[in-house]
Scaffold this motif. Structure first.
Motif, short mmCIF file in Angstrom:
data_model
loop_
_atom_site.label_atom_id
_atom_site.label_comp_id
_atom_site.label_asym_id
_atom_site.label_seq_id
_atom_site.Cartn_x
_atom_site.Cartn_y
_atom_site.Cartn_z
N GLN A 283 0.84 -1.22 0.00
CA GLN A 283 0.00 0.00 0.00
C GLN A 283 0.86 1.25 0.00
OE1 GLN A 283 -2.37 -1.23 3.44
NE2 GLN A 283 -4.21 -0.91 2.24
N LEU A 284 2.00 1.20 0.70
CA LEU A 284 2.89 2.37 0.73
C LEU A 284 3.50 2.61 -0.65
CD1 LEU A 284 4.56 1.68 4.17
CD2 LEU A 284 3.04 3.57 3.63
N GLU A 285 3.84 1.51 -1.32
CA GLU A 285 4.37 1.64 -2.69
C GLU A 285 3.31 2.29 -3.57
OE1 GLU A 285 5.03 0.58 -6.79
OE2 GLU A 285 3.41 -0.25 -5.60
N SER A 286 2.05 1.87 -3.35
CA SER A 286 0.95 2.42 -4.13
C SER A 286 0.75 3.91 -3.82
CB SER A 286 -0.30 1.60 -3.81
OG SER A 286 -1.38 2.06 -4.50
N VAL A 287 0.92 4.32 -2.54
CA VAL A 287 0.78 5.73 -2.16
C VAL A 287 1.78 6.56 -2.97
CG1 VAL A 287 1.27 7.39 -0.31
CG2 VAL A 287 -0.17 5.41 0.16
N MET A 288 3.04 6.10 -3.02
CA MET A 288 4.08 6.85 -3.75
C MET A 288 3.74 6.94 -5.23
SD MET A 288 6.61 8.33 -2.62
CE MET A 288 7.01 8.80 -0.99
N ASN A 289 3.26 5.82 -5.77
CA ASN A 289 2.94 5.77 -7.19
C ASN A 289 1.76 6.69 -7.52
OD1 ASN A 289 3.72 4.47 -9.63
ND2 ASN A 289 1.69 3.51 -9.59
N GLU A 290 0.70 6.60 -6.69
CA GLU A 290 -0.48 7.43 -6.93
C GLU A 290 -0.14 8.91 -6.80
OE1 GLU A 290 -3.35 6.51 -8.04
OE2 GLU A 290 -2.95 4.37 -7.94
N ALA A 291 0.74 9.25 -5.82
CA ALA A 291 1.13 10.65 -5.62
C ALA A 291 1.83 11.15 -6.88
CB ALA A 291 2.04 10.76 -4.42
N ALA A 292 2.67 10.30 -7.48
CA ALA A 292 3.36 10.71 -8.71
C ALA A 292 2.35 10.92 -9.84
CB ALA A 292 4.38 9.64 -9.10
N ILE A 293 1.30 10.08 -9.86
CA ILE A 293 0.27 10.24 -10.91
C ILE A 293 -0.47 11.57 -10.71
CG2 ILE A 293 -1.88 9.27 -11.84
CD1 ILE A 293 -0.70 6.49 -11.21
N LYS A 306 0.53 17.65 -0.82
CA LYS A 306 -0.88 17.54 -1.19
C LYS A 306 -1.10 16.25 -2.02
CE LYS A 306 -2.56 19.97 -4.46
NZ LYS A 306 -2.64 21.04 -5.37
N HIS A 307 -0.17 15.98 -2.94
CA HIS A 307 -0.31 14.78 -3.76
C HIS A 307 -0.25 13.53 -2.90
CE1 HIS A 307 1.62 17.61 -6.87
NE2 HIS A 307 0.32 17.59 -7.05
N LEU A 308 0.67 13.55 -1.93
CA LEU A 308 0.81 12.37 -1.07
C LEU A 308 -0.43 12.19 -0.20
CD1 LEU A 308 4.55 12.84 -0.27
CD2 LEU A 308 3.55 10.74 -1.12
N SER A 309 -0.96 13.30 0.27
CA SER A 309 -2.16 13.23 1.11
C SER A 309 -3.34 12.67 0.31
CB SER A 309 -2.45 14.64 1.63
OG SER A 309 -3.54 14.61 2.45
N MET A 310 -3.47 13.13 -0.95
CA MET A 310 -4.55 12.62 -1.80
C MET A 310 -4.34 11.14 -2.08
SD MET A 310 -5.60 15.56 -4.53
CE MET A 310 -4.08 15.70 -5.43
N ALA A 311 -3.08 10.76 -2.24
CA ALA A 311 -2.77 9.36 -2.54
C ALA A 311 -3.13 8.46 -1.34
CB ALA A 311 -1.30 9.21 -2.91
N ILE A 312 -2.87 8.96 -0.12
CA ILE A 312 -3.23 8.15 1.07
C ILE A 312 -4.74 7.94 1.08
CG2 ILE A 312 -3.37 8.17 3.60
CD1 ILE A 312 -0.73 9.44 3.76
N ASP A 313 -5.49 9.03 0.82
CA ASP A 313 -6.96 8.90 0.79
C ASP A 313 -7.39 7.89 -0.25
OD1 ASP A 313 -7.35 10.71 2.74
OD2 ASP A 313 -7.78 12.41 1.44
N LYS A 314 -6.74 7.95 -1.40
CA LYS A 314 -7.14 7.04 -2.48
C LYS A 314 -6.88 5.59 -2.09
CE LYS A 314 -7.03 5.64 -7.04
NZ LYS A 314 -6.34 5.58 -8.27
#
Ligand code: ATP
Length: 497
Positions: A283-293, A306-314
């Motif tokens: 899930q942490l790997e996914s957080v980093m990846n989603e934040a980059a997206i 902000k991107h990382l925070s949105m990625a955690i929510d996602k």
């Protein structure tokens, strides 16, 4: 001679057909039989052997980077235990001198996505072994004996590959071992039994002086389901627990996955690690990846908080949905979420990290809590507090509308789970009891008693903050998302007002 039998048969067919035609016979039925025979022959040859596809899947490509323990975040204890076990393989001479029997199997147990596969790959690298991977479900077939055949082939392939690449050992990794190694119920599941028996036989056939040496590493997240024959000494007798990472581990994993990404200097990964309590490595790997997206979507060159925070929510709640709520509904959702958030700030000041009204997954709004510190033991007071935070939403709806809505269903499930923990840990008025002996009525009664009392307390506490609700409501509806700091600032201003 024997190995040319198929070729001789194939060559003979046109000769026989030509002869029959010469005699004026009808060759159609003969042709049909020949085609049928051909299909059956090849289908049966396919079975019992690994299919080309699964064999391909198991082979790591030559270009694949070797995986080392340094690339695995957290899991310090698991890594240490694994390295100690692997030294049996590395220091073979001393082991033989002391007459120690070889280590045959290591079982990695823990929740999904915690890095069990990575540990197995790193183990192969550490011991300079061939690495072959398979999943328990690959051995499940309708036909009796096929799974067993695949196990045999897997070991054969490991030996021949190691010899070909001149390695002295091979690591075979079997993921989801519970699929083939589940407890045997003595009967029905003959295919599963044969597969498991074959695995046990292969393991018994691993000897200290054998070259190449084979080490089996299996992974499961249902250790309690495994057959005791698999776990007895001499088989999978090293058990390594691979748990969800603690805060330090999460920070380590985030840093590993941030290493190939441009991160803004303002980003505090320690805060992200604190906010992602309960996340697995995957899930942490996914957080980093989603934040980059998210950064890419906004055409930013660097990933910011902000991107990382949105990625955690996602990752936690699912993708944002575009469900359009009516004005009344939005107001109700806002009051509901304020109920949770205000209660959380009263019980554990500083613990709210986000209040949001944007619909995500099934929820129309949500409050993200920051656990402040990782915790593994909980007192009755702590758990009661958790229940009150969960009930805060429903209590707020009752305060302002006189009745609740279906929006509290998930909150009640959460509250009831905590009641279960309280009962099973002997923290209720029932004292220390065997919860499995409790009747449904007894469960219903204790749940009602606890929840009614805590609901009363929650309403009383929130009633004293009625003003804060009305003053904060419009800001939340306008802003849609408030960070923990913004929310605390708002509470402070409104409390002063
Ligand atoms: P499963 O039980 O579902 O098979 P697993 O425990 O084998 O899961 P892995 O396949 O090892 O999990 O991990 C999945 C992905 O998650 C990895 O490819 C990696 O990107 C990331 N990951 C998981 N744990 C860690 C970790 N400790 N350090 C770095 N990355 C990790």
């Amino acid at each position: 001679m024997r190995k040319y039998v198929p070729e001789i048969l194939i060559g003979a067919i046109p000769v026989v057909l030509a002869f029959l035609l010469f005699l004026g016979q009808n060759v159609v039925p003969v042709l049909m039989f020949a085609v049928l025979g051909f299909v059956v022959f090849y289908a049966s040859r396919g079975r019992g052997k690994l299919t080309a596809l699964s064999s391909q899947q198991r082979r790591p490509s030559k270009k694949e980077n070797p995986f080392t323990f340094e690339q695995i975040g957290g899991q310090e204890k698991a890594k240490q235990e694994l390295v100690e076990a692997l030294d049996f393989l590395v220091r073979q001479e001393q082991i033989a001198k002391l007459g120690i029997r070889p280590l045959k199997g290591i079982l990695l147990a823990g929740p999904p996505g915690t890095g069990k596969t990575l540990l197995a790959k790193a183990a192969a690298h550490y011991t300079d072994s061939i690495y072959l991977a398979a999943s328990g479900s690959e051995f499940v077939e309708m036909y009796v004996g096929v799974g067993a055949g695949r196990i045999r082939d897997l070991f054969k392939e490991a030996r021949s590959k190691a010899q070909k690449e001149k390695k002295s050992s091979a690591v075979i990794f079997i993921d989801e071992i519970e699929v083939i190694g589940g407890k045997r119920d003595g009967g029905q599941q003959r295919e599963y039994d044969q597969t498991l028996n074959q695995l046990l036989t292969e393991m018994d056939g691993i000897y200290a002086n054998e070259a190449p040496r084979i080490l089996l590493i299996a992974a499961t997240n249902r250790k309690e389901m495994l057959d005791s024959a698999l776990l007895r000494p001499g088989r999978f007798d090293r058990h390594i627990q691979v748990d969800l990472p603690d805060k330090k581990g999460r920070l380590h994993i985030l840093n590993i996955h941030a290493s190939n990404k441009p991160i803004a200097d303002t980003v505090d990964l320690e805060r992200i690690a604190a906010e992602s309590f309960g996340f697995s490595g995957a899930q942490l790997e996914s957080v980093m990846n989603e934040a980059a997206i998210y950064a890419l979507r906004e055409e930013h060159e660097k990933i910011d908080e902000k991107h990382l925070s949105m990625a955690i929510d996602k990752v936690m709640m699912g993708e944002k949905t575009d469900r359009e709520a009516s004005k009344e509904e939005r107001e109700r959702v806002a009051l509901h979420e304020l109920g949770h958030a205000i209660m959380a700030e009263i019980i554990r000041p500083g613990s709210v990290s986000q209040v949001a009204l944007s619909p995500r997954g099934k929820a129309l709004g949500y409050v993200r809590h920051n656990p402040l510190q990782d915790q593994y033991l909980y007192t009755k007071a702590f758990l009661n507090g958790q229940i009150m935070i969960a009930l805060g939403g429903a209590a707020a709806e009752e305060m302002f509308y006189g009745e609740r809505s279906t929006g509290s269903r998930g909150d009640f499930d959460q509250a009831m789970d905590i009641v279960k923990t309280l009962v099973e840990s002997g923290l209720t008025e029932l004292g220390i009891i065997d919860a499995s002996m409790m009747t449904k009525e007894a469960w219903a009664s204790i749940t009602r008693t606890i929840l009614d009392e805590l609901m009363g307390q929650t309403k009383e506490t929130l009633e004293a903050k009625r003003e804060v609700f009305t003053l904060s409501l419009q800001t939340l509806i306008r802003e849609e998302t408030l960070s923990g700091e913004e929310f605390r600032q708002l509470l402070k201003e409104n409390a002063a007002a």
